[in-house]
Design a protein around this motif. Sequence first.
Motif, PDB file in Angstrom:
ATOM      1  N   LEU A  32       0.875  -1.236  -0.034  1.00  0.00           N
ATOM      2  CA  LEU A  32      -0.028   0.136  -0.036  1.00  0.00           C
ATOM      3  C   LEU A  32       0.987   1.181   0.045  1.00  0.00           C
ATOM      4  O   LEU A  32       0.459   2.246  -0.590  1.00  0.00           O
ATOM      5  N   ALA A  33       2.137   1.124   0.737  1.00  0.00           N
ATOM      6  CA  ALA A  33       2.737   2.437   0.875  1.00  0.00           C
ATOM      7  C   ALA A  33       3.490   2.510  -0.565  1.00  0.00           C
ATOM      8  O   ALA A  33       3.803   3.826  -1.062  1.00  0.00           O
ATOM      9  N   SER A  34       3.900   1.506  -1.179  1.00  0.00           N
ATOM     10  CA  SER A  34       4.575   1.750  -2.536  1.00  0.00           C
ATOM     11  C   SER A  34       3.411   1.850  -3.678  1.00  0.00           C
ATOM     12  O   SER A  34       4.134   2.043  -4.830  1.00  0.00           O
ATOM     13  N   GLN A  35       2.392   1.989  -3.549  1.00  0.00           N
ATOM     14  CA  GLN A  35       1.335   2.116  -4.433  1.00  0.00           C
ATOM     15  C   GLN A  35       1.248   0.953  -5.288  1.00  0.00           C
ATOM     16  O   GLN A  35       1.115   1.295  -6.547  1.00  0.00           O
ATOM     17  N   GLU A  36       1.793  -0.141  -4.689  1.00  0.00           N
ATOM     18  CA  GLU A  36       1.497  -1.474  -5.492  1.00  0.00           C
ATOM     19  C   GLU A  36       0.159  -1.620  -5.740  1.00  0.00           C
ATOM     20  O   GLU A  36      -0.556  -1.232  -4.867  1.00  0.00           O
ATOM     21  N   VAL A  37      -0.365  -2.218  -6.787  1.00  0.00           N
ATOM     22  CA  VAL A  37      -1.670  -2.230  -7.049  1.00  0.00           C
ATOM     23  C   VAL A  37      -2.108  -3.524  -6.161  1.00  0.00           C
ATOM     24  O   VAL A  37      -1.845  -4.610  -6.264  1.00  0.00           O
ATOM     25  N   VAL A  38      -3.248  -3.349  -5.377  1.00  0.00           N
ATOM     26  CA  VAL A  38      -3.940  -4.393  -4.400  1.00  0.00           C
ATOM     27  C   VAL A  38      -5.221  -4.370  -4.878  1.00  0.00           C
ATOM     28  O   VAL A  38      -6.129  -3.534  -4.934  1.00  0.00           O
ATOM     29  N   PHE A  39      -5.552  -5.595  -5.153  1.00  0.00           N
ATOM     30  CA  PHE A  39      -6.975  -6.145  -5.714  1.00  0.00           C
ATOM     31  C   PHE A  39      -7.786  -6.716  -4.676  1.00  0.00           C
ATOM     32  O   PHE A  39      -7.286  -7.230  -3.759  1.00  0.00           O
ATOM     33  N   THR A  40      -9.102  -6.524  -4.770  1.00  0.00           N
ATOM     34  CA  THR A  40     -10.107  -7.153  -3.865  1.00  0.00           C
ATOM     35  C   THR A  40     -11.212  -7.947  -4.639  1.00  0.00           C
ATOM     36  O   THR A  40     -11.197  -7.325  -5.916  1.00  0.00           O
ATOM     37  N   THR A  41     -12.071  -8.105  -3.867  1.00  0.00           N
ATOM     38  CA  THR A  41     -13.346  -8.794  -4.864  1.00  0.00           C
ATOM     39  C   THR A  41     -14.683  -8.443  -3.494  1.00  0.00           C
ATOM     40  O   THR A  41     -14.183  -8.139  -2.374  1.00  0.00           O
ATOM     41  N   GLY A  42     -15.756  -8.349  -4.200  1.00  0.00           N
ATOM     42  CA  GLY A  42     -16.885  -8.202  -3.257  1.00  0.00           C
ATOM     43  C   GLY A  42     -17.002  -9.177  -2.104  1.00  0.00           C
ATOM     44  O   GLY A  42     -17.551  -8.752  -0.956  1.00  0.00           O
ATOM     45  N   LEU A  48     -15.399  -9.265   5.551  1.00  0.00           N
ATOM     46  CA  LEU A  48     -14.995  -8.269   6.371  1.00  0.00           C
ATOM     47  C   LEU A  48     -16.157  -7.738   7.269  1.00  0.00           C
ATOM     48  O   LEU A  48     -16.088  -7.276   8.067  1.00  0.00           O
ATOM     49  N   LEU A  49     -17.083  -7.024   6.343  1.00  0.00           N
ATOM     50  CA  LEU A  49     -18.312  -6.427   7.018  1.00  0.00           C
ATOM     51  C   LEU A  49     -18.947  -7.343   7.843  1.00  0.00           C
ATOM     52  O   LEU A  49     -19.377  -6.929   8.935  1.00  0.00           O
ATOM     53  N   GLN A  50     -19.149  -8.609   7.627  1.00  0.00           N
ATOM     54  CA  GLN A  50     -19.748  -9.455   8.406  1.00  0.00           C
ATOM     55  C   GLN A  50     -19.085  -9.795   9.620  1.00  0.00           C
ATOM     56  O   GLN A  50     -19.722  -9.934  10.787  1.00  0.00           O
ATOM     57  N   GLY A  51     -17.815  -9.600   9.591  1.00  0.00           N
ATOM     58  CA  GLY A  51     -16.856  -9.778  10.874  1.00  0.00           C
ATOM     59  C   GLY A  51     -16.581  -8.778  11.845  1.00  0.00           C
ATOM     60  O   GLY A  51     -16.314  -8.804  12.893  1.00  0.00           O
ATOM     61  N   PHE A  52     -17.103  -7.708  11.375  1.00  0.00           N
ATOM     62  CA  PHE A  52     -16.741  -6.427  12.188  1.00  0.00           C
ATOM     63  C   PHE A  52     -18.350  -5.714  12.384  1.00  0.00           C
ATOM     64  O   PHE A  52     -18.997  -5.459  11.474  1.00  0.00           O
ATOM     65  N   GLY A  53     -18.433  -5.556  13.621  1.00  0.00           N
ATOM     66  CA  GLY A  53     -19.512  -4.985  13.915  1.00  0.00           C
ATOM     67  C   GLY A  53     -19.752  -3.287  14.148  1.00  0.00           C
ATOM     68  O   GLY A  53     -18.681  -2.843  14.295  1.00  0.00           O
ATOM     69  N   GLY A  54     -20.899  -3.057  13.925  1.00  0.00           N
ATOM     70  CA  GLY A  54     -21.152  -1.515  14.326  1.00  0.00           C
ATOM     71  C   GLY A  54     -20.973  -0.739  12.771  1.00  0.00           C
ATOM     72  O   GLY A  54     -20.273  -1.002  12.226  1.00  0.00           O
ATOM     73  N   PRO A  55     -21.622   0.577  12.939  1.00  0.00           N
ATOM     74  CA  PRO A  55     -21.866   1.191  11.929  1.00  0.00           C
ATOM     75  C   PRO A  55     -20.323   1.951  11.565  1.00  0.00           C
ATOM     76  O   PRO A  55     -20.010   2.438  10.443  1.00  0.00           O
ATOM     77  N   LYS A  56     -19.460   2.271  12.652  1.00  0.00           N
ATOM     78  CA  LYS A  56     -18.556   3.074  12.466  1.00  0.00           C
ATOM     79  C   LYS A  56     -17.409   2.419  11.908  1.00  0.00           C
ATOM     80  O   LYS A  56     -16.659   2.597  11.058  1.00  0.00           O
ATOM     81  N   ALA A  57     -17.286   0.812  12.163  1.00  0.00           N
ATOM     82  CA  ALA A  57     -16.331  -0.034  11.613  1.00  0.00           C
ATOM     83  C   ALA A  57     -16.859  -0.339  10.044  1.00  0.00           C
ATOM     84  O   ALA A  57     -16.041  -0.137   9.473  1.00  0.00           O
ATOM     85  N   ARG A  58     -18.201  -0.451   9.998  1.00  0.00           N
ATOM     86  CA  ARG A  58     -18.586  -0.692   8.502  1.00  0.00           C
ATOM     87  C   ARG A  58     -18.246   0.487   7.784  1.00  0.00           C
ATOM     88  O   ARG A  58     -17.712   0.422   6.524  1.00  0.00           O
ATOM     89  N   SER A  60     -15.878   2.815   8.233  1.00  0.00           N
ATOM     90  CA  SER A  60     -14.316   2.865   7.925  1.00  0.00           C
ATOM     91  C   SER A  60     -13.960   1.753   7.000  1.00  0.00           C
ATOM     92  O   SER A  60     -12.875   2.086   5.922  1.00  0.00           O
ATOM     93  N   ILE A  61     -14.366   0.682   6.785  1.00  0.00           N
ATOM     94  CA  ILE A  61     -13.948  -0.400   5.924  1.00  0.00           C
ATOM     95  C   ILE A  61     -14.367  -0.117   4.649  1.00  0.00           C
ATOM     96  O   ILE A  61     -13.766  -0.154   3.549  1.00  0.00           O
ATOM     97  N   VAL A  62     -15.778   0.280   4.551  1.00  0.00           N
ATOM     98  CA  VAL A  62     -16.294   0.614   3.136  1.00  0.00           C
ATOM     99  C   VAL A  62     -15.470   1.879   2.470  1.00  0.00           C
ATOM    100  O   VAL A  62     -15.056   1.674   1.185  1.00  0.00           O
ATOM    101  N   GLU A  63     -15.167   2.655   3.156  1.00  0.00           N
ATOM    102  CA  GLU A  63     -14.427   3.930   2.847  1.00  0.00           C
ATOM    103  C   GLU A  63     -12.811   3.574   2.285  1.00  0.00           C
ATOM    104  O   GLU A  63     -12.384   3.776   1.077  1.00  0.00           O
ATOM    105  N   ARG A  64     -12.267   2.550   3.144  1.00  0.00           N
ATOM    106  CA  ARG A  64     -10.950   1.960   2.803  1.00  0.00           C
ATOM    107  C   ARG A  64     -10.890   1.322   1.588  1.00  0.00           C
ATOM    108  O   ARG A  64      -9.980   1.393   0.604  1.00  0.00           O
ATOM    109  N   PHE A  65     -11.954   0.392   1.441  1.00  0.00           N
ATOM    110  CA  PHE A  65     -12.126  -0.383   0.056  1.00  0.00           C
ATOM    111  C   PHE A  65     -12.312   0.235  -1.280  1.00  0.00           C
ATOM    112  O   PHE A  65     -12.230  -0.111  -2.324  1.00  0.00           O
TER     113      PHE A  65
END
Length: 136
Positions: A32-42, A48-58, A60-65
């Motif tokens: 992430l620091a070197s701006q290497e491309v990091v991919f994800t999928t839905g 991740l969203l299922q594993g972390f509770g609360g709207p604040k965590a949700r 934050s994760i949505v924003e990062r992704f």
Amino acid sequence: MSLFVDTSVWSLALRRDSSGDGPEIGRLREALASQEVVFTTGLVLQELLQGFGGPKARDSIVERFAALPMIVPGRDEHIAAVDIRNTCRRQGVQLGTIDALFAGLCLRHDLEMLTTDEDFHHAARHTPLRVWRPLS
């Protein structure tokens, strides 16, 4: 080299109660620091969203992704996942449906898998899947 980061690594990286000093976390930070491309999928995002509770965590994760390129699996990726899972099963390796899809995405898009899940390391012995390992 582009990376596909499995849920196991993201989960450790995003935990507040974790020291986050494992080699996989270090590799993710480096990418992430070197701006290497990091991919994800839905499905990674969903797990991740299922594993972390609360709207604040949700939120934050949505924003990062939102900054990560998202691979949307199509018919070919799902078919490839079946082939990977069947190849592994014939070799005595049990690979779950979602993990087989993640492996298929890595193969289809020429990505290296970053994970703490040993199932991917076992699958890599029987498929062309590339899984990152720390240098010894």
